[in-house]
Every structure is written in structure tokens, then in C-alpha cells.
Design an enzyme around this catalytic site. Structure first.
Site, PDB file in Angstrom:
ATOM      1  N   GLU A  30       2.078  -1.865  -0.027  1.00  0.00           N
ATOM      2  CA  GLU A  30       0.979  -1.097  -0.631  1.00  0.00           C
ATOM      3  C   GLU A  30       0.874  -1.446  -2.119  1.00  0.00           C
ATOM      4  O   GLU A  30       1.894  -1.478  -2.816  1.00  0.00           O
ATOM      5  CB  GLU A  30       1.253   0.403  -0.436  1.00  0.00           C
ATOM      6  CG  GLU A  30       1.182   0.809   1.033  1.00  0.00           C
ATOM      7  CD  GLU A  30       2.114   1.963   1.408  1.00  0.00           C
ATOM      8  OE1 GLU A  30       2.801   2.503   0.522  1.00  0.00           O
ATOM      9  OE2 GLU A  30       2.164   2.302   2.602  1.00  0.00           O
ATOM     10  N   SER A  58       0.465   2.142   6.180  1.00  0.00           N
ATOM     11  CA  SER A  58       0.922   2.028   7.568  1.00  0.00           C
ATOM     12  C   SER A  58       2.330   1.428   7.557  1.00  0.00           C
ATOM     13  O   SER A  58       2.535   0.286   7.964  1.00  0.00           O
ATOM     14  CB  SER A  58      -0.015   1.116   8.368  1.00  0.00           C
ATOM     15  OG  SER A  58      -1.337   1.577   8.361  1.00  0.00           O
ATOM     16  N   GLU A  59       3.285   2.217   7.067  1.00  0.00           N
ATOM     17  CA  GLU A  59       4.619   1.656   6.846  1.00  0.00           C
ATOM     18  C   GLU A  59       5.241   1.107   8.124  1.00  0.00           C
ATOM     19  O   GLU A  59       5.861   0.042   8.131  1.00  0.00           O
ATOM     20  CB  GLU A  59       5.551   2.699   6.219  1.00  0.00           C
ATOM     21  CG  GLU A  59       5.263   3.004   4.750  1.00  0.00           C
ATOM     22  CD  GLU A  59       4.118   3.988   4.551  1.00  0.00           C
ATOM     23  OE1 GLU A  59       3.590   4.521   5.555  1.00  0.00           O
ATOM     24  OE2 GLU A  59       3.745   4.221   3.387  1.00  0.00           O
ATOM     25  N   GLN A  81       7.016   1.022  -1.988  1.00  0.00           N
ATOM     26  CA  GLN A  81       6.850   1.406  -3.388  1.00  0.00           C
ATOM     27  C   GLN A  81       7.687   2.619  -3.770  1.00  0.00           C
ATOM     28  O   GLN A  81       7.961   2.832  -4.949  1.00  0.00           O
ATOM     29  CB  GLN A  81       5.370   1.661  -3.698  1.00  0.00           C
ATOM     30  CG  GLN A  81       4.485   0.439  -3.515  1.00  0.00           C
ATOM     31  CD  GLN A  81       4.779  -0.696  -4.487  1.00  0.00           C
ATOM     32  OE1 GLN A  81       5.872  -0.790  -5.065  1.00  0.00           O
ATOM     33  NE2 GLN A  81       3.812  -1.582  -4.669  1.00  0.00           N
ATOM     34  N   ALA A  83      11.211   4.833  -2.273  1.00  0.00           N
ATOM     35  CA  ALA A  83      12.302   4.678  -1.305  1.00  0.00           C
ATOM     36  C   ALA A  83      12.120   5.570  -0.079  1.00  0.00           C
ATOM     37  O   ALA A  83      12.436   5.168   1.045  1.00  0.00           O
ATOM     38  CB  ALA A  83      13.639   4.960  -1.985  1.00  0.00           C
ATOM     39  N   HIS A 129      10.453  12.302  -3.215  1.00  0.00           N
ATOM     40  CA  HIS A 129      10.376  11.031  -3.940  1.00  0.00           C
ATOM     41  C   HIS A 129      11.668  10.715  -4.687  1.00  0.00           C
ATOM     42  O   HIS A 129      11.670   9.913  -5.607  1.00  0.00           O
ATOM     43  CB  HIS A 129       9.204  11.049  -4.925  1.00  0.00           C
ATOM     44  CG  HIS A 129       7.864  10.994  -4.261  1.00  0.00           C
ATOM     45  ND1 HIS A 129       7.365  12.037  -3.521  1.00  0.00           N
ATOM     46  CD2 HIS A 129       6.926  10.019  -4.194  1.00  0.00           C
ATOM     47  CE1 HIS A 129       6.166  11.714  -3.048  1.00  0.00           C
ATOM     48  NE2 HIS A 129       5.888  10.489  -3.430  1.00  0.00           N
TER      49      HIS A 129
END
Lengths: 323, 335
Positions: A30, A58-59, A81, A83, A129
Site C-alpha cells: 500500500e 487487500s493484505e 506499512q 506491523a 498500531h
């Protein structure tokens, strides 16, 4: 003075040099083209849109895409981008990329590098995050490195890219602004070789990622107290330099493990177990672990700090084992 | 219903379908004699889908398969002796006994693995197709999955990726009506092929009991993919005549009625195709018998070869985990 680069610039240079060397390499994820932080600067202009891909959010699919591309002969870098986004792709990482070669009896080769950006906590990133999910990768048998300096970032990333297996490269959030000496030529830091980042003779601190520079600062502060602190950085967590770790531990006979992953089944637990099995006789004090608490990271600054490993706790642990 | 494919292809369609059917029946026997461990999922009833799709592909095209994958492997040209050796866990198996029924692969034949996770092969097919495209090759990747897969996030993510990058992928949904025991209509509001529209690719439903219909639909999708026009979704409406897995028939499950099973068995694609070959004047009665006998011989020999294949040596349990190993990696469970 030799050339200094920031950590992200070192990564960027590794990307450029390796993609120039090998036309089978592509990079995807991304906001790669948009160059969110700096590590992908200039890639689109130099290598074109066919090798520098911006994916949808769409990981799971882009990890599976990387596996399929690798099996068909490309060498993808798949970048996360943040973890914590790896969780969205976990089946594709653990059940597929990591198992494909064995399940196929050695037929498949899966040379993919996962760059896991901005891992760990940093000033208010809160619950979703701030994770540092490398123990999951270790448990899944995915080769994993964590670079603590700009120099290591370039050398470990190049090794990761050249490896013929899936490799996770963790770039800790708290390291991204670090500056350091980085040679211009491409160089590879071998997997499975730890490094004494600061020599010392009384106690060994095993530190990972952004905790390496922290541990060095703490070690320096003990010089006035007459306690000589060695800091050992595994650099690659899987494979782990078990001989180097044991030698470093046995040399001082005292060990504090300083790791920003959960206490339960975290990386520190593995290191402690290994040392207890292999060098118990050389230890002069029980092994201590300073780790992240077994809790999600809360937003508010005092709560965040309380759940993370910190230099005060490391200092206290050093005093205990040396006491 | 006329036969539009050339006679050799029409005969090969029959032969491969029959080989799949009889292979699966051998699998059941070998499970019951405890020679095959683990879980096996037979594709009895669905042979026309595997064969119709794979015969529309070139040898250098790639497939990803599923937990119910034996038929796909055979249809793509897989060697049944190597398959059976794999199912028996032997070193001579396709995957050297490391994969078993759910993971058979032959990279050289473009079989990029059966996969035990629903739709896991879809994004991999996208990546493989991208590699073809990037190299300027006109090769195609076909990805099989069941009806249950259309509600999986990976399916949606993969179709979108394939569409935005115009990848040469054919998504093949084998709609046998049930995700194990769950009727597809109870978990999906729309006709499955219409999902394609959401991603801007063509979608169509075909009779999965008609090998030629599946073949023709796949041909259209493959031609489109080779021409650089991107992916397609084909829903093949089919039925499994047997349980989800081998032992199911002992469990007396009642999610399907006997009448329903009987009705679908009447539409069995294999005798139907033989009949059409006869009606078209391509086959005499003797031709089917000769083909069937050859299939029996091939399987008898394959079973014998598989049974004679050696077991893997225990000291190789950690081989093939990595392309490159290191001291202590992979680690044993003891020191």
C-alpha cells in the site's frame, strides 16, 4: 567522516541497488509509489509501474500474490506499512508461504521479502498500531530479522532479499529516524550472526531492534558505577545465532534480556529457555527478562510507558543480577 | 447435443473423466484398508469440471487446486502412480510424502499445488499470472475453488486484484451446492457467477455435468486472458455424488436427500459423454470398453507402483522446510 544515512535512506538504497541488480524483483504494497515515509523514494521513476505496484487494501491477497509470483520466478518485496497489518494476512503467511516448500516436497521456492514497517510502540499509537509481531513469525518458522541501525538495515535487508525463502524484515518505528554510517556499495549481513554492539564483562544485555541503542545508553551510564555491561544484538531472530548468544552469556555469567514483545511466549522467553538449557552452569545469577507486558498498548502516555520495556527497568534488572 | 470438439479430444475427455472416477474409487478402497491416512475428499460426480477446464489449458498454463483436488491433478496430466504414492505417504509420491491428498503438486506440469484452505490458491494464481504477464508470456493461471469460496474475503480480494491489473486468470467455481453440509443458497443471496460483475469481469454459469460446455466456457475465458483482456469467473454447476470426505457415508448425515443424490447421479457426466460419443458416430460400444480397460490397467499398475514406493526416512523429517538451512534451523524438538 564516512557517509551517514538515515535508517529509511539505508533501506531505500538497498531497494534501489537490489532492484537494479535483479530484474526479477518487484515491490508491492500500500502506498509504495506515494513514498509514504521515504524508503520507497525514486523506485517508481527508476523501475516503472510494472515493478513498483500499489495494491488495494487487500493484505491477504497481496501476500498470496507474492507467493504465487515467487513460485513463478519473480522475487517480490511485499511491504506492510504498519506491523499490525500482518494479522490480516496471517493465513497466507503461516499456512501458505511458510509451508509451501515442505508441503510440496521441496518443489516450490518462495523468495519473498516482507518488510514490516514501523513495528512497535511510539508515542500514542494505541492498541492497533503498536504491536511488534515478530514472535508470531518465529513461531511460524518464517526467517526473521530486525535491524537496530541504519548500517544493519541496509545489510540485513539485502540479505533478506537475496534469500530463497520467505523472510520478514522488521523495521522498528523507533529506529526509523536513526542516522549512522552506511557504506555506498551493496553489502550483505549474514543471517544467524549476532553482534556485540558494546563490549562489557560483568553482564550481558540481549537486546532487539530499537532497544539496542537504548541498551547501549544504559550500559554507558553504568560505567561510572564500575559495572561493565555488554550489549549483544541477535540481528537475525530466525535463524538465531545460538552459539554467539551462548558465548556472549557465558562470558559474563549474568544475562538480562531486553525485548519489546509480550512476556508470554515472547522472544525473551525463547532466549531465556535456550540459555537455561545450554549454559546454565556458566550463569552466576538467574536470567532476568525486561519485556512488554502481556496487554494491548493503551493510548495515554503514562499507561503506554508502563506497559513497555524501558531503560529504568533495564537498569534495575542489571543491578539485581550484578548485586 | 452435438459434439464440437475433435474426436481425439472428445475421447481424451472421456478417458480423463473415467480415470478420475476410478482413481477416486481406488482411494476409497485404500482408505478403508487403512493404507491412506488422514482425510481424503473425493470428487466423484465433478469430473467434467476438472477435465473441461484443464483440457482447455495448455501444458504450460498453471492451475491451483483445492482440498478436493485429485480430479484437477489428473485432468492437468498428473501421473496417477505418483499421486497414489503421495496419498500413501511414500518417498516416490509427487511431494515425497510431505503433502498427502490435500497438497499434491507438480510444478513441472503447472500444478502449483492443491490447497487445503478455501480460496487460498486464488491470490497465488494472480501472482503467477502477473509473473507470466511481466515476462511477456501468454500463459494463463486457472484457480479452482468451491461454492463456499465465494463468501471468503480472499476470493473478493483476489478477483479485484486480477481485474485491476487485467491478469490472465480464470477463476473456476465448482458449485456442488454445499459447503460441506451447508447449502450454498442458505449463505449466498445471489447467483454465484454474478459476483464477477462487482469486479468488472465477465462471469457465466455453465452446466458442470457437460464436459464440452465447461471446455467451451473455459476456452472463451482462456482466449480472453491470453489476449490480455483480463480475468473471468466461471461457475460450473455440478454435484458430488459422495460425502464431503471419505468416511462421511458412515456418519448417516441428512443434509442431502436420497432423491436429490439420485437425481444428480442420473446426470452423471461420464456415461452421458460416452453416449454422446456413440450418438455422434465417434464411438462404437467397443471403444468405451477398450478405454475403460486401459484405465483399469493404468490404475492397477499405479497402485502396485505406489505400494512398492519406499517410506521416507525419519531422519529426513526436516528436509524441504527451507531452500537454505542454517545451524539449528530448522530446529528439532529436542537437543
Amino acid at each position: 567522516m564516512s557517509r551517514q544515512l538515515r535508517y529509511l535512506q539505508a533501506m531505500n538504497e538497498a531497494y534501489h541497488q537490489e532492484m537494479e541488480r535483479d530484474s526479477a524483483m518487484i515491490i508491492l504494497g500500500e502506498d509504495i509509489r506515494g513514498n509514504l515515509r521515504g524508503e520507497t523514494r525514486g523506485l517508481l521513476a527508476k523501475f516503472g509501474p510494472e515493478r513498483v505496484l500499489d495494491t488495494p487494501i487487500s493484505e491477504a491477497a497481496f501476500v498470496g500474490f507474492g507467493t504465487g509470483a515467487a513460485m513463478a520466478g519473480l522475487r517480490p518485496i511485499v511491504q506492510f506499512q504498519i506491523a499490525s497489518l500482518v494479522y490480516l494476512a496471517f493465513d497466507q503467511l503461516v499456512n501458505n508461504a511458510a509451508k509451501m516448500r515442505l508441503m510440496m516436497g521441496g518443489q516450490a521456492t518462495v523468495p519473498v521479502t516482507y518488510t514490516v514497517m514501523a513495528s512497535g510502540a511510539r508515542n500514542g499509537l494505541a492498541g492497533q498500531h503498536a504491536d511488534n509481531p515478530y514472535p508470531y513469525f518465529l513461531h511460524a518458522g518464517i526467517k526473521t530479522v530486525c535491524a537496530a541501525s541504519a548500517y544493519d538495515a541496509k545489510g540485513l535487508l539485502i540479505s533478506a532479499i537475496r534469500e530463497d525463502d520467505p523472510v520478514a524484515f522488521f523495521a522498528p518505528a523507533a529506529c526509523l529516524a536513526l542516522r549512522g554510517e552506511v557504506p555506498e556499495e551493496a553489502y550483505a549481513i549474514p543471517f544467524g550472526v549476532g553482534e556485540i554492539k558494546r563490549p562489557g564483562s560483568d553482564v550481558t544485555v540481549v537486546a532487539v531492534g530499537h532497544l539496542v541503542p537504548e541498551a547501549i545508553q544504559v550500559a554507558d551510564s553504568f560505567a561510572t558505577e564500575g559495572i561493565s555491561v555488554q550489549v549483544w544484538d541477535p540481528r537475525s531472530l530466525l535463524p538465531l545465532d545460538k552459539d554467539g548468544l551462548c558465548a556472549a552469556a557465558a562470558r559474563t555469567g549474568r544475562v538480562v534480556i531486553y525485548d519489546d514483545t509480550n512476556r508470554t511466549c515472547g522472544f525473551a522467553a525463547e532466549v531465556a529457555a535456550l540459555l537455561a538449557e545450554r549454559v546454565f552452569g556458566a550463569l552466576k545469577a538467574p536470567i532476568k527478562r525486561i519485556t512488554r507486558a502481556d496487554a494491548p498498548i493503551a493510548f495515554s502516555a503514562p499507561l503506554e510507558k508502563a506497559a513497555l520495556p524501558g531503560p529504568e527497568r533495564l537498569g534495575a534488572a542489571i543491578r539485581v543480577v550484578c548485586g | 447435443m452435438t459434439i464440437t470438439v475433435p474426436k481425439p479430444l472428445a475421447e481424451e475427455m472421456y478417458r480423463r473423466m473415467q480415470l478420475i472416477r476410478r482413481f477416486e474409487e481406488w482411494v476409497v478402497k485404500l482408505v478403508e484398508s487403512n493404507e491412506i491416512a488422514g482425510v481424503t475428499h473425493e470428487s466423484v460426480g465433478q469430473e467434467a469440471v476438472a477435465v473441461g477446464v484443464c483440457l482447455a489449458l495448455r501444458d504450460d498454463d498453471v492451475i491451483t487446486s483445492t482440498h478436493r483436488g485429485h480430479g484437477h491433478i489428473i485432468a492437468k496430466g498428473g501421473n496417477v502412480a505418483h499421486m497414489l504414492a503421495e496419498l500413501l505417504g511414500r518417498e516416490g509420491g509427487y511431494n515425497k510424502g510431505r503433502g498427502g491428498s490435500m497438497h499434491i503438486a507438480d510444478m513441472a506440469l503447472g500444478i502449483f499445488g492443491a490447497n487445503g484452505i478455501v480460496t487460498a490458491g486464488c491470490p497465488m494464481a494472480c501472482g503467477t499470472a502477473y509473473a507470466f504477464k511481466r515476462r511477456g508470456q501468454d500463459r494463463v493461471a486457472a484457480s479452482f475453488f468451491g461454492d463456499g469460496g465465494v463468501n471468503h474475503g480472499l476470493f473478493h480480494e483476489a478477483l479485484n486484484l486480477a481485474a485491476i491489473w487485467a491478469l490472465p486468470v480464470v477463476f473456476v467455481c465448482e458449485n456442488n451446492g454445499y459447503a460441506i453440509t451447508t447449502p450454498i443458497a442458505s449463505v449466498t443471496k445471489v447467483e454465484l457467477y454474478t459476483r464477477a460483475a462487482a469486479y468488472g469481469m465477465p462471469g457465466e454459469a455453465v452446466d458442470g455435468m457437460d464436459v464440452q460446455a465447461v471446455y467451451e466456457a473455459t476456452r472463451r475465458a482462456v482466449e480472453r486472458a491470453r489476449a490480455g483482456a483480463g480475468p473471468s469467473l466461471i461457475e460450473c454447476r455440478t454435484y458430488r455424488f459422495v460425502g464431503h470426505y471419505t468416511a462421511e457415508r458412515f456418519m448417516k448425515l441428512d443434509y442431502r436427500s436420497d432423491e436429490e443424490i439420485v437425481a444428480w447421479r442420473k446426470r452423471d457426466a461420464i456415461p452421458a459423454w460416452s453416449k454422446r460419443l456413440g450418438e455422434a458416430g465417434l464411438w462404437r460400444a467397443d471403444d468405451q470398453r477398450r478405454c475403460d480397460a486401459a484405465v483399469e490397467r493404468e490404475l492397477d499398475q499405479a497402485v502396485a507402483i505406489a505400494r512398492q514406493s519406499p517410506w521416507p526416512s525419519a531422519d529426513t523429517a526436516l528436509d524441504h522446510v527451507y531452500a537454505r538451512t542454517y545451524p539449528g534451523l530448522p530446529a528439532q524438538g529436542f537437543e
